[in-house]
Design an enzyme around this catalytic site. Structure first.
Site, PDB file in Angstrom:
ATOM      1  N   GLU A 152       0.842  -1.129   0.024  1.00  0.00           N
ATOM      2  CA  GLU A 152       0.096  -0.009   0.113  1.00  0.00           C
ATOM      3  C   GLU A 152       0.889   1.290   0.020  1.00  0.00           C
ATOM      4  O   GLU A 152       1.970   1.410   0.414  1.00  0.00           O
ATOM      5  CB  GLU A 152      -0.995   0.181   1.268  1.00  0.00           C
ATOM      6  CG  GLU A 152      -2.096   1.024   0.953  1.00  0.00           C
ATOM      7  CD  GLU A 152      -2.842   0.908  -0.274  1.00  0.00           C
ATOM      8  OE1 GLU A 152      -2.393   1.549  -1.152  1.00  0.00           O
ATOM      9  OE2 GLU A 152      -3.876   0.456  -0.390  1.00  0.00           O
TER      10      GLU A 152
ATOM     11  N   ASP B 143      -7.225  -0.577  -3.442  1.00  0.00           N
ATOM     12  CA  ASP B 143      -8.162   0.494  -3.477  1.00  0.00           C
ATOM     13  C   ASP B 143      -8.929   0.313  -4.627  1.00  0.00           C
ATOM     14  O   ASP B 143      -9.173   1.369  -5.375  1.00  0.00           O
ATOM     15  CB  ASP B 143      -7.654   1.606  -3.236  1.00  0.00           C
ATOM     16  CG  ASP B 143      -6.691   2.145  -4.495  1.00  0.00           C
ATOM     17  OD1 ASP B 143      -6.039   1.143  -5.008  1.00  0.00           O
ATOM     18  OD2 ASP B 143      -6.482   3.424  -4.670  1.00  0.00           O
TER      19      ASP B 143
END
Length: 527
Positions: free
Chosen positions: A244, A319
Site C-alpha cells: 500500500e 483500493d
C-alpha cells in the site's frame, strides 16, 4: 540444564521440519507421473502439502489449472455462459490432478463464458469472486474463460486472463487470513507476456473496505511494468511488493539494483513478510531452474509493523474496485497464501514442484507451447502521481483513484446465412474509457475439418486492435484480418475453435460490433 534441553528440543524440531521438506522434494521427482489425460504426484508433494510440511500452512489456495493439495478432489473454479447465464463448476480429473476442462468446453460450446469464482482449496472458505454485480460487488467484470488455453503435462487447461476491468476479491478477515503484523507468505504463477503498467496486478492480502487505508494495510505480490517510485532499470516486468502507498522493488523507495525482469511465458513469484522486520521477494522461470532472490532484508521505513486487514485481492490493487475499475492486466495460473514465514527450503521445494508440473508441456518436463502473438500493449495512465512513501509519522498521499468503466456495448443481433459453413460470435468482454476487450468464437458448422484459417471483418467506428492473443492480426484502416497461430490452426467439423482469438482495442465515441465476417473467403453467420 533446563535451558540446554529446551534449546536442543528446538534444534531437533527445526531439523525435523527441514527433513520433511527435503523428503518432499525427493518425493516429487521420484513419484511424479504424467500421461495424456491424467497428472498425479507423489502424496504430499503439491505446493500446499509442502507448505504444511514446512510449518506454514496454506490459508487460501487458488488455481484454474490444478489441485494444490495432493488430496484435493473438489472444484477449481466456476464459469458462467452468456447464452442463458447459467453456471457450471469445473473440477479436477482426479484427486491432486489437473483441471477437467472438457466439462468447460462442453458447457461453453457455441457461446462465450466468463470465470465468476476461483474456489479456495484450503478449506478456509476463501474463494474469490469477480468484483461486479452478481459477484463480490463493485464496478469490474468477470474474465473471459477461454482467452488462453495451454497444456500442463499434456492436459489442456485455461488461465485466469485478467484484462483492464477484470478483478477478483474476498473478505477473508474472519476465515484464517493473516492480520495485523502476523507473518505471511505467498506465491503466484503468472506470465511475462501479458502485462502492463496499470495499477496493479496483485495477489495477496488487502483491505477489507477496498480503500487505500495506509502503509502496511496490504501485503501482496505485484507483477507488471509499473515503476512506481521512478529510477527503474529496464522495462520489466518485475516482481515487487505492494504494501500500500507504493510498489516496492526492495526495502525502500529507491530502485533495488538486484531486481531483474522476467519476460518468460510462465513465471513463479514469491513474497514473504514476517510482519515486523523483514521481507523477501523471489522469482524464477516456472518451467525450469531455481528461484532468484531479488530482495531479502528489512521492511521499508513506516511499514514495521505491518497492518494487514485480511481481504484477498487477485488482479487489481487494494483500493479497487468497489467504486472504480482495475487498470492492470496479467495472467493468473495458480497461487497460495500461507500463515507464517516460509523457509528457503520450502520455497525451493515449491518451485521444484512447479517445474515438475510441466507448464506448457505436452508430456511433462519443460517444453513450452508456442507463445501467443502480441501487439503493442496499451498502458493506462494513472489519474495522479503518488507521493513517495514518507518516513514514519507523516501522512502519505493515498494511491490514485482509477477511472470508471462505461457499460459494454451490446453484441450484434444474430445474422444467419443460408448455406454458411462457419459462424462467429463476437463478444465485448469488458470496456473502459477509450479501451475494450473482445473475444471471437469461431465455429466450423461444415462437415469437413478446417486446417488453417483467416478471419476477416471491418470495424464500424474506427476501432483499432492494440494487442491480440491466439492468432496474428493485421489491420488496414477499419479492415482486420486475423490468422491462426501455429497451435490452433485446425477447427474440427461441427466444433468451435478451442483456443479462440481475443484482443484489446481502442475506441472513441461509439464502440459498435462488426456485423459481417468471412472465414477463408466464405461468409459466416453471426451468432
Amino acid at each position: 540444564m533446563k535451558s540446554f534441553i529446551a534449546g536442543d528440543h528446538r534444534l531437533y524440531a527445526r531439523s525435523w521440519k527441514a527433513l520433511l521438506v527435503l523428503l518432499a522434494i525427493v518425493g516429487l521427482f521420484a513419484g511424479s507421473l504424467s500421461m495424456k489425460g491424467l497428472s498425479t504426484y507423489a502424496a504430499g508433494s503439491l505446493p500446499c502439502d509442502l507448505y504444511a510440511a514446512g510449518g506454514t500452512p496454506c490459508v487460501a489456495a487458488h488455481s484454474t489449472v490444478r489441485a494444490l493439495f495432493s488430496a484435493y478432489s473438489g472444484n477449481l473454479y466456476q464459469v458462467r455462459r452468456s447464452s442463458d447465464s447459467t453456471t457450471r463448476d469445473i473440477g479436477v480429473l482426479s484427486a491432486g490432478g489437473d483441471a477437467n476442462t472438457a466439462t468447460q468446453d462442453s458447457f461453453c460450446a457455441g457461446t462465450s463464458c466468463v470465470i465468476t469464482i476461483i474456489y479456495d482449496q484450503s478449506g478456509h472458505g476463501n474463494s474469490v469472486a469477480y468484483q461486479g454485480t452478481g459477484g463480490a460487488g463493485g464496478h469490474d467484470t468477470a474474465s473471459n474463460a477461454t482467452s488462453e488455453s495451454f497444456t500442463v503435462a499434456g492436459n489442456k487447461v485455461y488461465s485466469l486472463y485478467i484484462n483492464p476491468g477484470n478483478s477478483y476479491w474476498h473478505d477473508g478477515s474472519s476465515s484464517g487470513m493473516p492480520k495485523g503484523s502476523s507473518p505471511q507468505g505467498a506465491y503466484m504463477i503468472t506470465s511475462g507476456t501479458h502485462v502492463n503498467s496499470g495499477c496493479c496486478f496483485d495477489y495477496g492480502n488487502s483491505e477489507t473496505d477496498r480503500k487505500a487505508d495506509g502503509a502496511g494495510a496490504m501485503d501482496a505480490i505485484y507483477f507488471g511494468t509499473s515503476c512506481w517510485f521512478g529510477g527503474c532499470s529496464g522495462s520489466g516486468p518485475w516482481a515487487q511488493a505492494d504494501l500500500e502507498y507504493g510498489l516496492f522493488s526492495g526495502g525502500s523507495t529507491a530502485w533495488n539494483s538486484n531486481q531483474r525482469a522476467f519476460p518468460d511465458r510462465y513465471v513463479t513469484t514469491m513474497l514473504k513478510n514476517n510482519g515486523k522486520t523483514q521481507m523477501a521477494i523471489k522469482a524464477g522461470n516456472a518451467q525450469s531452474g531455481s528461484l532468484t532472490t531479488l530482495y531479502n532484508g528489512s521492511l521499508p521505513n513506516g511499514y514495521n509493523p505491518m497492518k494487514q486487514q485480511g481481504a484477498i485481492i487477485l488482479g487489481s490493487g487494494g483500493d479497487c474496485c468497489a467504486t472504480n475499475n482495475n487498470l492492470s492486466q496479467g495472467t493468473f495460473y495458480e497461487g497460495a497464501i500461507v500463515a507464517g514465514y516460509p523457509s528457503d527450503a520450502t520455497d525451493a521445494a515449491v518451485q521444484a514442484n512447479i517445474v515438475a508440473a510441466g507448464y506448457g508441456s505436452t508430456s511433462g518436463g519443460s517444453t513450452p507451447t508456442p507463445t501467443p502473438t502480441h501487439g503493442i500493449t496499451p498502458t493506462p495512465t494513472h489519474g495522479t502521481t503518488p507521493t513517495p512513501t514518507p518516513t514514519q509519522g507523516t501522512t502519505p498521499t493515498p494511491t490514485p483513484t482509477q477511472g470508471t468503466t462505461p457499460t459494454p456495448t451490446a453484441t450484434p443481433t444474430s445474422t444467419p446465412i443460408s448455406g454458411a459453413t462457419c459462424s462467429v460470435h463476437y463478444a465485448i468482454t469488458n470496456q473502459w474509457q477509450g479501451g475494450f476487450g473482445a473475444s471471437l468464437t469461431i465455429t466450423n458448422t461444415g462437415s469437413t475439418a478446417i486446417n488453417g484459417w483467416s478471419l476477416k471483418f471491418s470495424f464500424p467506428n474506427g476501432q483499432t486492435i492494440s494487442q491480440l492473443w491466439n492468432g496474428t492480426a493485421t489491420q488496414s484502416g477499419s479492415a482486420v484480418t486475423v490468422t491462426n497461430a501455429s497451435y490452433n490452426a485446425s477447427i474440427p467439423a461441427g466444433q468451435a475453435l478451442s483456443s479462440e482469438p481475443g484482443f484489446n482495442g481502442t475506441w472513441n465515441g461509439t464502440n459498435s460490433s462488426p456485423t459481417a465476417f468471412t472465414l477463408n473467403g466464405s461468409a459466416c453467420s453471426v451468432v
